[in-house]
Write an enzyme that holds these catalytic residues in place. Structure first.
Site, PDB file in Angstrom:
ATOM      1  N   CYS A   2       0.829  -1.208   0.000  1.00 20.25           N
ATOM      2  CA  CYS A   2       0.000   0.000   0.000  1.00 20.25           C
ATOM      3  C   CYS A   2       0.859   1.252   0.000  1.00 20.25           C
ATOM      4  O   CYS A   2       2.032   1.226   0.352  1.00 20.25           O
ATOM      5  CB  CYS A   2      -0.912   0.014   1.225  1.00 20.25           C
ATOM      6  N   ARG A  27       1.663   1.198  -5.969  1.00 20.16           N
ATOM      7  CA  ARG A  27       1.781   0.375  -4.768  1.00 20.16           C
ATOM      8  C   ARG A  27       0.465  -0.313  -4.405  1.00 20.16           C
ATOM      9  O   ARG A  27       0.413  -1.095  -3.446  1.00 20.16           O
ATOM     10  CB  ARG A  27       2.254   1.230  -3.590  1.00 20.16           C
ATOM     11  N   TRP A  75      -3.538  -1.938  -1.471  1.00 18.12           N
ATOM     12  CA  TRP A  75      -3.474  -3.270  -2.062  1.00 18.12           C
ATOM     13  C   TRP A  75      -4.002  -4.213  -1.003  1.00 18.12           C
ATOM     14  O   TRP A  75      -3.403  -4.384   0.050  1.00 18.12           O
ATOM     15  CB  TRP A  75      -2.041  -3.628  -2.448  1.00 18.12           C
ATOM     16  N   ASN A  99       0.398   0.364   5.982  1.00 19.05           N
ATOM     17  CA  ASN A  99       0.953  -0.559   4.996  1.00 19.05           C
ATOM     18  C   ASN A  99       1.606  -1.691   5.770  1.00 19.05           C
ATOM     19  O   ASN A  99       2.411  -1.444   6.667  1.00 19.05           O
ATOM     20  CB  ASN A  99       1.992   0.153   4.121  1.00 19.05           C
ATOM     21  N   GLY A 100       1.253  -2.933   5.446  1.00 18.63           N
ATOM     22  CA  GLY A 100       1.847  -4.071   6.133  1.00 18.63           C
ATOM     23  C   GLY A 100       0.798  -5.055   6.598  1.00 18.63           C
ATOM     24  O   GLY A 100      -0.364  -5.021   6.171  1.00 18.63           O
ATOM     25  N   GLU A 479      11.801 -14.222 -18.182  1.00 19.52           N
ATOM     26  CA  GLU A 479      11.404 -12.833 -17.982  1.00 19.52           C
ATOM     27  C   GLU A 479      10.419 -12.387 -19.050  1.00 19.52           C
ATOM     28  O   GLU A 479       9.450 -11.678 -18.755  1.00 19.52           O
ATOM     29  CB  GLU A 479      12.645 -11.931 -17.989  1.00 19.52           C
ATOM     30  N   LYS A 483       6.633 -10.914 -18.228  1.00 19.05           N
ATOM     31  CA  LYS A 483       6.170  -9.596 -18.670  1.00 19.05           C
ATOM     32  C   LYS A 483       4.835  -9.716 -19.399  1.00 19.05           C
ATOM     33  O   LYS A 483       3.922  -8.923 -19.176  1.00 19.05           O
ATOM     34  CB  LYS A 483       7.208  -8.956 -19.611  1.00 19.05           C
ATOM     35  N   GLU A 486       1.829 -10.768 -16.938  1.00 15.02           N
ATOM     36  CA  GLU A 486       1.427  -9.845 -15.872  1.00 15.02           C
ATOM     37  C   GLU A 486       0.696  -8.620 -16.397  1.00 15.02           C
ATOM     38  O   GLU A 486      -0.082  -8.008 -15.656  1.00 15.02           O
ATOM     39  CB  GLU A 486       2.624  -9.440 -15.013  1.00 15.02           C
ATOM     40  N   HIS A 502       9.401 -33.807 -22.847  1.00 17.11           N
ATOM     41  CA  HIS A 502       9.140 -34.507 -21.587  1.00 17.11           C
ATOM     42  C   HIS A 502       7.780 -34.145 -21.008  1.00 17.11           C
ATOM     43  O   HIS A 502       7.573 -34.253 -19.795  1.00 17.11           O
ATOM     44  CB  HIS A 502      10.262 -34.209 -20.588  1.00 17.11           C
ATOM     45  N   LYS A 601       3.661  -2.663  -7.060  1.00 11.10           N
ATOM     46  CA  LYS A 601       5.060  -2.524  -7.458  1.00 11.10           C
ATOM     47  C   LYS A 601       6.012  -3.112  -6.438  1.00 11.10           C
ATOM     48  O   LYS A 601       6.918  -3.855  -6.775  1.00 11.10           O
ATOM     49  CB  LYS A 601       5.375  -1.033  -7.665  1.00 11.10           C
TER      50      LYS A 601
END
Length: 606
Positions: A2, A27, A75, A99-100, A479, A483, A486, A502, A601
């Site tokens: 957050c 955030r 968030w 935040n937390g 990567e 990208k 997301e 396999h 983020k």
């Protein structure tokens, strides 16, 4: 996760809070809210959804009028996104933003219910607000100290008491929080971009330091209520760096900032044609004597570590173990005082990565942090720190931070290989010179944007796709896949090309996209064989390779050819086109590129 802001000064507080929150939506953007002291009363406005929803709500309800307040963009962790679960939380006497995660909130809540308190939200934050009210008599700092002794978990808190209408209180543990220092005004923020428009000067709060913020003063106390004297930090970038600068999205701007970011990160660390990390406190003679190297990180930073593993092992012949931070700390890892732990984090606040750093220090291992944010928690706790110079990265999907992280991995690999005697000075200087030229190579790959946009148009309707590669190309594929998924919300997986037979090749259906990365000449024949296998089963193949590689007719439907450089450095050349493919796919799907759903983020909670 957050975002927290606070303001005390002569400006319109609501306007400042909303403006600051607009720089912190990366955030979290499940809800937004502010609390402002208006004529001796704490007035709260909050609602579910983006900050724009709050602005619209206040246009109807009227915004709070005052000069002291706190704000939050959320968030969600405890409790779904909703108006009620939005921050700030509190009552007529106290209001907080958080935040937390408060780990023992259930015990606190049960206690407070027995004491006659009632709760309206599902959040852990409301328990802290009510606990502050329970203990409050007349001294906010004493009250905060008492509450901190009872809560467990991670937190950054912005707090207001009705009886102190010109003051914001702040405290943190494990979650970032800074106090911005202006002229006749002061600020609270989770990150510098929120306040850079108003001031570049700020204090970094350490764990459980309590800041008392008024418009003309900032006082900081420890848990014994003793004053703490701190140095002021100054941000080395200006407000333009946190704006879009004419680009449609921050992500596109940051992709195009990569040449400059790589130059700023690499150039100061090349001395007389050789890599030199001594200015960062890195003693290469010590590094070469460690038994083995661990590289631990999360998400994109972990993928940068994968590139580091390949080049360090190949060039320096030193064993490297790469792991996900959230897994590493819980599997009783075999790490000793004879090992080196490298942790990578853009923000320097990633909770799982921080925990791994502390675990390594507990057993006496040497620790080296690669971070972008000066003075961040990880940077302060590591034995050695190499700062990347990406500048602020606002888009949730990391691009330039990844590029500078792998730049640092190359510098480490080259210098360590030379120190180990596994490459001679001539080869080291050759590789270093090529790395120094990478800003121009990256700039050249950005000219492929029209081709990348065309390729993206072929992916828009896909339900699922694969990225494949071998060696460094596989590390890069991981990567590229991340990208795409997301920000486009298309299911995507990366696979080592040799593993397809396999099991995974059973997923290939007619027209399914497969993005193949093939830049390693020694592996090209093997990779092309794997490409032919998926092509024979109906896949639509998009091949990314350098312009010297011959692959034959019919191997791929579309080919993106990259400028040549040493194949050890090809991940840097190929990264930008993969980022652009993801970006344009998301744009064509009409998604919010900079704020993908469910993501934030900086992951400051487990």
């Amino acid at each position: 996760m957050c975002g927290i802001v606070g303001y005390v000064g002569d400006r319109d507080c609501a306007d400042v809070l909303v403006d600051a929150l607009s720089k912190l939506e990366y955030r979290g953007y499940d809800s937004a809210g502010i609390a402002v002291v208006e004529k001796g009363v704490i007035k709260v406005e909050k609602c579910k959804g983006r900050l724009a929803n709050l602005v619209d709500k206040m246009a109807v309800d009227g915004k709070p009028q005052g000069h002291c307040g706190i704000g939050h963009t959320r968030w969600a962790t405890h409790g779904e996104p909703s108006d009620i679960n939005s921050h700030p939380h509190g009552n007529k006497r106290v209001s907080i933003v958080h935040n937390g995660i408060i780990e023992n909130y259930k015990q606190i809540k049960d206690f407070l219910i027995e004491e006659g308190y009632s709760f309206v939200s599902e959040t852990d934050t409301e328990t802290v607000a009510k606990l502050l009210d329970y203990y409050y008599v007349d001294d906010p700092v004493d009250t905060i100290i008492k509450v901190l002794s009872e809560i467990k978990g991670s937190y950054a808190l912005g707090i207001m008491f009705r009886d102190y209408p010109d003051t914001v209180f702040a405290v943190r543990k494990e979650c970032p929080l800074i106090v911005g220092v202006g002229e006749n005004e002061n600020f609270l923020a989770s990150d510098v971009p929120a306040i850079i428009k108003y001031t570049r000067d700020y204090y970094l709060l350490e764990a459980n330091e309590i800041a008392v913020v008024k418009k003309d003063s900032v006082q900081i106390y420890d848990m014994h209520k003793e004053p703490v004297h701190k140095e002021i930090n100054t941000a080395d970038w200006d407000v333009d760096a946190a704006e879009k600068g004419g680009y449609e999205h921050f992500m596109l701007k940051e992709i195009h900032e990569q040449p400059a970011a790589v130059r700023d990160t690499v150039s100061p660390r090349i001395i007389n044609g050789m890599p030199d990390l001594s200015q960062d406190g890195v003693d290469m003679q010590k590094l070469k004597d460690y038994r083995q190297i661990f590289i631990v990180a999360c998400g994109t930073a972990m993928h940068a570590g994968m590139v580091g593993k390949y080049v360090i092992e190949k060039l320096a012949r030193k064993p490297v173990i790469v792991d996900i931070a959230s897994e590493f700390r819980y599997r009783d890892p075999i790490i000793t005082k004879d090992d080196l732990m490298i942790v990578i984090s853009q923000s320097g606040e990633t909770a799982d990565t921080m925990a791994v750093l502390r675990l390594a220090k507990e057993v006496g291992a040497a620790t080296l942090a690669v971070v972008n944010v000066v003075g961040s928690s990880i940077a302060r706790e590591a034995d050695m720190v190499i700062y990347t110079h990406a500048g602020p990265e606002i888009s949730v999907a990391s691009t330039k931070a990844y590029m500078v992280q792998i730049s640092v991995m190359y510098l480490l690999a080259f210098e360590l290989a030379y120190a180990n005697g596994t490459i001679d000075k001539e080869r080291c200087m050759e590789l270093t010179a090529q790395l120094g030229q990478m800003p121009d190579i990256i700039r050249e790959t950005l000219e492929l944007k029209d081709t990348c946009s065309f390729v993206a148009s072929k992916l828009v309707n896909a339900e699922s796709l694969l990225y494949i590669g071998r060696g460094l190309d596989y590390a890069l594929s991981m990567e590229g896949s991340l990208k795409l998924k997301e920000i486009s919300y298309i299911h995507s997986e990366s696979y080592a090309a040799g593993e397809l037979k396999h099991g995974t090749i059973s997923l290939i259906t007619e027209g399914m996209p497969v993005i193949a990365v093939a830049t390693q000449k020694k592996l090209i024949e093997k990779t092309v064989s794997n490409i032919r296998e998926v092509k024979a089963r109906g896949a639509m193949v998009i091949l990314i390779c350098d312009n010297s590689i011959e692959v034959g007719e019919g191997v791929a439907d579309y080919i993106i050819r990259l400028p040549q450089t040493d194949e050890q450095l090809m991940p840097m050349a190929a990264a930008a086109p993969l980022q652009l493919i993801a970006y344009y796919t998301s744009v064509l799907k009409g998604n919010d590129v900079d704020k993908p759903r469910n993501l934030a983020k900086s992951v400051t909670v487990e």
